[in-house]
Design a protein around this motif. Structure first.
Motif, PDB file in Angstrom:
ATOM      1  N   ALA A  32     -20.822   8.084  18.860  1.00 56.74           N
ATOM      2  CA  ALA A  32     -19.467   8.591  19.087  1.00 56.74           C
ATOM      3  C   ALA A  32     -18.872   8.138  20.414  1.00 56.74           C
ATOM      4  O   ALA A  32     -17.657   8.091  20.564  1.00 56.74           O
ATOM      5  CB  ALA A  32     -19.461  10.122  19.015  1.00 56.74           C
ATOM      6  N   LEU A  33     -19.718   7.753  21.378  1.00 51.49           N
ATOM      7  CA  LEU A  33     -19.239   7.267  22.671  1.00 51.49           C
ATOM      8  C   LEU A  33     -19.108   5.750  22.707  1.00 51.49           C
ATOM      9  O   LEU A  33     -18.741   5.177  23.722  1.00 51.49           O
ATOM     10  CB  LEU A  33     -20.183   7.712  23.794  1.00 51.49           C
ATOM     11  N   GLY A  34     -19.460   5.093  21.598  1.00 53.99           N
ATOM     12  CA  GLY A  34     -19.368   3.645  21.541  1.00 53.99           C
ATOM     13  C   GLY A  34     -20.612   2.918  22.026  1.00 53.99           C
ATOM     14  O   GLY A  34     -20.601   1.700  22.157  1.00 53.99           O
ATOM     15  N   ARG A  35     -21.693   3.668  22.287  1.00 57.13           N
ATOM     16  CA  ARG A  35     -22.933   3.020  22.726  1.00 57.13           C
ATOM     17  C   ARG A  35     -23.532   2.268  21.549  1.00 57.13           C
ATOM     18  O   ARG A  35     -23.607   2.799  20.444  1.00 57.13           O
ATOM     19  CB  ARG A  35     -23.933   4.057  23.241  1.00 57.13           C
ATOM     20  N   PRO A  36     -23.982   1.021  21.762  1.00 53.24           N
ATOM     21  CA  PRO A  36     -24.540   0.241  20.663  1.00 53.24           C
ATOM     22  C   PRO A  36     -25.886   0.776  20.220  1.00 53.24           C
ATOM     23  O   PRO A  36     -26.651   1.317  21.018  1.00 53.24           O
ATOM     24  CB  PRO A  36     -24.683  -1.158  21.269  1.00 53.24           C
ATOM     25  N   GLY A  37     -26.162   0.638  18.936  1.00 50.80           N
ATOM     26  CA  GLY A  37     -27.429   1.120  18.409  1.00 50.80           C
ATOM     27  C   GLY A  37     -27.752   0.526  17.060  1.00 50.80           C
ATOM     28  O   GLY A  37     -27.051  -0.359  16.563  1.00 50.80           O
ATOM     29  N   ILE A  38     -28.825   1.023  16.470  1.00 52.01           N
ATOM     30  CA  ILE A  38     -29.225   0.675  15.121  1.00 52.01           C
ATOM     31  C   ILE A  38     -28.962   1.905  14.264  1.00 52.01           C
ATOM     32  O   ILE A  38     -29.399   3.001  14.602  1.00 52.01           O
ATOM     33  CB  ILE A  38     -30.719   0.316  15.054  1.00 52.01           C
ATOM     34  N   GLY A  39     -28.234   1.720  13.179  1.00 50.51           N
ATOM     35  CA  GLY A  39     -27.919   2.835  12.295  1.00 50.51           C
ATOM     36  C   GLY A  39     -28.755   2.809  11.035  1.00 50.51           C
ATOM     37  O   GLY A  39     -28.936   1.760  10.433  1.00 50.51           O
ATOM     38  N   LEU A  40     -29.276   3.955  10.664  1.00 48.63           N
ATOM     39  CA  LEU A  40     -29.961   4.134   9.386  1.00 48.63           C
ATOM     40  C   LEU A  40     -29.125   5.115   8.580  1.00 48.63           C
ATOM     41  O   LEU A  40     -28.847   6.218   9.056  1.00 48.63           O
ATOM     42  CB  LEU A  40     -31.361   4.710   9.582  1.00 48.63           C
ATOM     43  N   SER A  41     -28.703   4.715   7.389  1.00 52.92           N
ATOM     44  CA  SER A  41     -27.840   5.603   6.621  1.00 52.92           C
ATOM     45  C   SER A  41     -28.263   5.646   5.163  1.00 52.92           C
ATOM     46  O   SER A  41     -28.938   4.751   4.654  1.00 52.92           O
ATOM     47  CB  SER A  41     -26.380   5.153   6.722  1.00 52.92           C
ATOM     48  N   GLY A  46     -21.586  12.572  -2.345  1.00 49.29           N
ATOM     49  CA  GLY A  46     -20.215  12.292  -1.951  1.00 49.29           C
ATOM     50  C   GLY A  46     -20.031  11.937  -0.497  1.00 49.29           C
ATOM     51  O   GLY A  46     -18.910  11.925   0.003  1.00 49.29           O
ATOM     52  N   GLY A  47     -21.092  11.651   0.213  1.00 52.72           N
ATOM     53  CA  GLY A  47     -20.973  11.279   1.613  1.00 52.72           C
ATOM     54  C   GLY A  47     -22.057  10.312   2.027  1.00 52.72           C
ATOM     55  O   GLY A  47     -22.970  10.007   1.266  1.00 52.72           O
ATOM     56  N   ARG A  48     -21.944   9.790   3.226  1.00 55.59           N
ATOM     57  CA  ARG A  48     -22.958   8.903   3.794  1.00 55.59           C
ATOM     58  C   ARG A  48     -23.281   9.415   5.196  1.00 55.59           C
ATOM     59  O   ARG A  48     -22.402   9.559   6.031  1.00 55.59           O
ATOM     60  CB  ARG A  48     -22.467   7.472   3.870  1.00 55.59           C
ATOM     61  N   LEU A  49     -24.572   9.719   5.421  1.00 60.81           N
ATOM     62  CA  LEU A  49     -25.031  10.175   6.729  1.00 60.81           C
ATOM     63  C   LEU A  49     -25.743   9.018   7.414  1.00 60.81           C
ATOM     64  O   LEU A  49     -26.631   8.401   6.830  1.00 60.81           O
ATOM     65  CB  LEU A  49     -25.987  11.359   6.599  1.00 60.81           C
ATOM     66  N   GLY A  62     -27.272   9.827  18.114  1.00 57.77           N
ATOM     67  CA  GLY A  62     -26.324  10.716  17.454  1.00 57.77           C
ATOM     68  C   GLY A  62     -26.224  10.393  15.979  1.00 57.77           C
ATOM     69  O   GLY A  62     -27.036   9.659  15.423  1.00 57.77           O
ATOM     70  N   SER A  63     -25.186  10.931  15.344  1.00 61.13           N
ATOM     71  CA  SER A  63     -25.025  10.740  13.910  1.00 61.13           C
ATOM     72  C   SER A  63     -23.561  10.534  13.557  1.00 61.13           C
ATOM     73  O   SER A  63     -22.665  10.793  14.362  1.00 61.13           O
ATOM     74  CB  SER A  63     -25.582  11.933  13.144  1.00 61.13           C
ATOM     75  N   ARG A  64     -23.365  10.092  12.333  1.00 60.51           N
ATOM     76  CA  ARG A  64     -22.023   9.871  11.807  1.00 60.51           C
ATOM     77  C   ARG A  64     -22.056  10.255  10.336  1.00 60.51           C
ATOM     78  O   ARG A  64     -22.958   9.850   9.603  1.00 60.51           O
ATOM     79  CB  ARG A  64     -21.670   8.407  11.980  1.00 60.51           C
ATOM     80  N   PHE A  65     -21.089  11.042   9.899  1.00 57.56           N
ATOM     81  CA  PHE A  65     -20.990  11.418   8.490  1.00 57.56           C
ATOM     82  C   PHE A  65     -19.651  10.933   7.955  1.00 57.56           C
ATOM     83  O   PHE A  65     -18.601  11.221   8.539  1.00 57.56           O
ATOM     84  CB  PHE A  65     -21.102  12.931   8.291  1.00 57.56           C
ATOM     85  N   LEU A  66     -19.689  10.193   6.852  1.00 61.07           N
ATOM     86  CA  LEU A  66     -18.475   9.729   6.183  1.00 61.07           C
ATOM     87  C   LEU A  66     -18.323  10.465   4.867  1.00 61.07           C
ATOM     88  O   LEU A  66     -19.249  10.477   4.044  1.00 61.07           O
ATOM     89  CB  LEU A  66     -18.562   8.228   5.894  1.00 61.07           C
ATOM     90  N   ASP A  67     -17.176  11.089   4.660  1.00 56.31           N
ATOM     91  CA  ASP A  67     -16.884  11.766   3.404  1.00 56.31           C
ATOM     92  C   ASP A  67     -16.383  10.715   2.424  1.00 56.31           C
ATOM     93  O   ASP A  67     -15.344  10.094   2.645  1.00 56.31           O
ATOM     94  CB  ASP A  67     -15.825  12.837   3.632  1.00 56.31           C
ATOM     95  N   THR A  91     -22.941  13.071  19.150  1.00 58.17           N
ATOM     96  CA  THR A  91     -23.692  12.255  20.095  1.00 58.17           C
ATOM     97  C   THR A  91     -24.560  13.144  20.969  1.00 58.17           C
ATOM     98  O   THR A  91     -24.217  14.297  21.222  1.00 58.17           O
ATOM     99  CB  THR A  91     -22.752  11.385  20.951  1.00 58.17           C
ATOM    100  N   VAL A  92     -25.694  12.614  21.376  1.00 56.81           N
ATOM    101  CA  VAL A  92     -26.604  13.321  22.276  1.00 56.81           C
ATOM    102  C   VAL A  92     -26.253  12.882  23.694  1.00 56.81           C
ATOM    103  O   VAL A  92     -26.323  11.693  24.014  1.00 56.81           O
ATOM    104  CB  VAL A  92     -28.077  12.986  21.944  1.00 56.81           C
ATOM    105  N   LEU A  93     -25.857  13.834  24.537  1.00 56.10           N
ATOM    106  CA  LEU A  93     -25.470  13.505  25.900  1.00 56.10           C
ATOM    107  C   LEU A  93     -26.640  13.570  26.874  1.00 56.10           C
ATOM    108  O   LEU A  93     -26.700  12.818  27.835  1.00 56.10           O
ATOM    109  CB  LEU A  93     -24.364  14.447  26.381  1.00 56.10           C
ATOM    110  N   GLN A  94     -27.570  14.481  26.621  1.00 54.08           N
ATOM    111  CA  GLN A  94     -28.664  14.670  27.568  1.00 54.08           C
ATOM    112  C   GLN A  94     -29.904  15.148  26.819  1.00 54.08           C
ATOM    113  O   GLN A  94     -29.807  15.965  25.917  1.00 54.08           O
ATOM    114  CB  GLN A  94     -28.256  15.709  28.619  1.00 54.08           C
TER     115      GLN A  94
END
Length: 105
Positions: A32-41, A46-49, A62-67, A91-94
């Motif tokens: 969510a902060l734009g930090r680069p990473g590897i995503g597993l989804s 009806g959604g994608r986590l 962190g995570s991202r959920f698309l409806d 996003t995980v801040l700390q």
């Protein structure tokens, strides 16, 4: 680091998960902060986590959920998404270890 944890084995975990049916690996994901990473989804109900991990340390970012639920045609004349539809990011801040629970304010 966890006891018995092998950081060198972490890339192998991502390679293994890439072969699991319905799991997608995104080498160019961001949190969510734009930090680069590897995503597993994985798509489900009806959604994608997507779970996002740091590219070098493999720490959870962190995570991202698309409806992905289809919307009725012509429902909203403003063409704005309905509440609850769209995308939710976290996003995980700390990360830290403590010996007590936080106090409630």
């Amino acid at each position: 680091m966890l006891a018995g944890h092998d950081p060198a084995g972490e890339p192998a975990i991502f390679e293994f998960l890439a072969d699991v049916p319905r799991v997608k690996v995104d080498q160019h994901a961001t949190d969510a902060l734009g930090r680069p990473g590897i995503g597993l989804s994985q798509a489900s109900d009806g959604g994608r986590l997507e779970l996002v991990f740091d590219r070098s340390t493999y720490r959870f970012l962190g995570s991202r959920f698309l409806d992905l639920t289809p919307r009725p045609v012509g429902g909203d004349p403003t063409d704005e998404p309905e509440s609850g539809a769209g995308e939710v990011k976290t996003t995980v801040l700390q990360v830290k270890a403590v010996d007590h629970l936080p106090t409630r304010s």
